[in-house]
Design a protein around this motif. Structure first.
Motif, PDB file in Angstrom:
ATOM      1  N   TRP A   3     -20.704  30.785 -14.738  1.00 18.52           N
ATOM      2  CA  TRP A   3     -19.470  30.574 -14.007  1.00 18.52           C
ATOM      3  C   TRP A   3     -18.256  30.658 -14.914  1.00 18.52           C
ATOM      4  CZ3 TRP A   3     -20.454  25.660 -10.515  1.00 18.52           C
ATOM      5  CH2 TRP A   3     -21.385  25.997  -9.514  1.00 18.52           C
ATOM      6  N   LYS A  40     -15.897  27.734 -10.834  1.00 14.93           N
ATOM      7  CA  LYS A  40     -15.785  26.281 -10.981  1.00 14.93           C
ATOM      8  C   LYS A  40     -14.784  25.712  -9.980  1.00 14.93           C
ATOM      9  CE  LYS A  40     -17.209  26.158 -15.827  1.00 14.93           C
ATOM     10  NZ  LYS A  40     -16.847  25.812 -17.214  1.00 14.93           N
ATOM     11  N   TRP A  78     -16.409  25.620  -6.588  1.00 12.08           N
ATOM     12  CA  TRP A  78     -17.307  24.454  -6.487  1.00 12.08           C
ATOM     13  C   TRP A  78     -16.501  23.181  -6.248  1.00 12.08           C
ATOM     14  CZ3 TRP A  78     -17.592  20.008  -9.440  1.00 12.08           C
ATOM     15  CH2 TRP A  78     -18.692  19.187  -9.189  1.00 12.08           C
ATOM     16  N   THR A 106     -17.137  20.394 -13.770  1.00 11.77           N
ATOM     17  CA  THR A 106     -18.539  20.822 -13.785  1.00 11.77           C
ATOM     18  C   THR A 106     -19.218  20.473 -15.110  1.00 11.77           C
ATOM     19  OG1 THR A 106     -18.300  23.130 -14.572  1.00 11.77           O
ATOM     20  CG2 THR A 106     -17.994  22.727 -12.199  1.00 11.77           C
ATOM     21  N   ARG A 120     -24.419  27.740 -12.606  1.00 17.57           N
ATOM     22  CA  ARG A 120     -23.297  27.525 -13.528  1.00 17.57           C
ATOM     23  C   ARG A 120     -23.533  28.195 -14.875  1.00 17.57           C
ATOM     24  NH1 ARG A 120     -22.580  21.840 -16.391  1.00 17.57           N
ATOM     25  NH2 ARG A 120     -24.263  22.853 -17.562  1.00 17.57           N
TER      26      ARG A 120
END
Length: 312
Positions: free
Chosen positions: A17, A22, A25, A140, A194
């Protein structure tokens, strides 16, 4: 063994990612419960028996959530010459019994040990993770891989700074965790997405187990913790390969990691006796209440062992 698909709706397989993924998310995260009501309100009621210390703050209003005061409780008769014991919960905020097990210990058992020890309890290190039911923080970043210097997570950095400054001898640290079915439905797939990797471990042990420190396993201490927990709930059996979550069994109910190398919270203090608890609240043979009680039993088993082996 539970097997899930590693497909995740954000990002492309095999590609780590970037900022766009990110942010996508983060934009999906919503508040699902209240740290202020579930945790801080309980802490306020404990203030008669313990000193409440705000050791930091998470400035997460910028993400559309709250600014979270970070609090811990410590015994009132704190003396540097007494050994110190530490309990941490909610490093992974979604792991509910870690937070409520730490609070329950304060409510029911902690005062029994304050003559022998300085007792320090940080019940919810990751309040944003608690509210949004997440393993990561808004960036994250996994706080339980961030107990390093410099730390990439303020959740880890601020408790590390506080503990480093307290002085005296820290003899025990127990970090309270859970392994849940959502590890397979959400958190392991998200991690693989990720990092642009493929997850090949889907094992979720049915029962309670411990993660000790491979640099100082303290096998007898771990057994004392498990013996106490076994009075409350069942201990997880190894899988057909003799492993738990893909790691070879060190002794019944225990696997070992290098806590400091991997930035785990168990490496927070350098205590002689350390362990990380793992309960399984989704088991058909346990209830959420039993999981909270198991966390308390783990702390008590550890404290009783340390009290008998430190001359306290």
């Amino acid at each position: 063994m539970t097997t899930e698909s590693s497909t995740y709706p954000i990002g492309r397989p095999g590609v780590p990612w970037g900022a766009e993924e990110k942010n996508a998310w983060l934009n999906e995260q919503t508040q699902k419960r209240s740290y202020f009501y579930d945790v801080l309100a309980v802490v306020e009621r404990l203030a008669e028996d313990f000193d409440v210390v705000q050791y930091g703050e998470l400035a997460y209003a910028e993400y559309g959530f709250a600014d979270y005061p970070l609090v811990l409780l410590k015994s009132k008769n704190w003396q540097l010459e007494k050994p110190t014991v530490i309990v941490t919960g909610g490093v992974h905020g979604y792991e509910t019994s870690g937070v409520h097990g730490a609070l329950r210990f304060l409510q029911t058992e902690a005062l029994n040990y304050t003559e022998q020890f300085n007792v320090l309890v940080a019940p919810c290190i990751s309040p944003w993770g608690y509210e949004t039911i997440n393993r990561w923080n808004p960036e994250t970043t996994d706080p339980n891989r961030s107990f390093l210097r410099p730390s990439p997570a303020p959740e880890a950095a601020q408790i590390m700074d506080y503990v480093a400054a307290i002085g005296g001898k820290i003899v025990m640290h127990i970090d309270l965790h859970e392994t849940t079915d959502t590890d397979n439905s959400e958190f392991r797939p998200a991690l693989a997405a990720r990092d642009g990797i493929v997850n090949d471990n889907w094992n979720i042990p049915d029962g309670f187990y411990l993660v000790g420190d491979s640099q100082d396993p303290a096998a007898a201490f771990q057994k004392s913790v498990l013996d106490s927990v076994a009075k409350v709930t069942h201990i997880a059996e190894a899988d057909e390969s003799g492993k738990l979550i893909g790691v070879p069994l060190a002794q019944f109910g225990v696997i070992n990691y290098d806590g400091k190398k991997y930035g785990l919270c168990m490496g927070l203090s350098g205590a002689e006796y350390v362990t990380t608890t793992e309960v399984y609240p989704d088991s058909a043979n346990a209830t959420p209440e039993e999981c909270i009680q198991a966390q308390v039993a783990a702390i008590v088993g550890g404290l009783n062992y340390v009290a008998a082996h430190t001359g306290s």
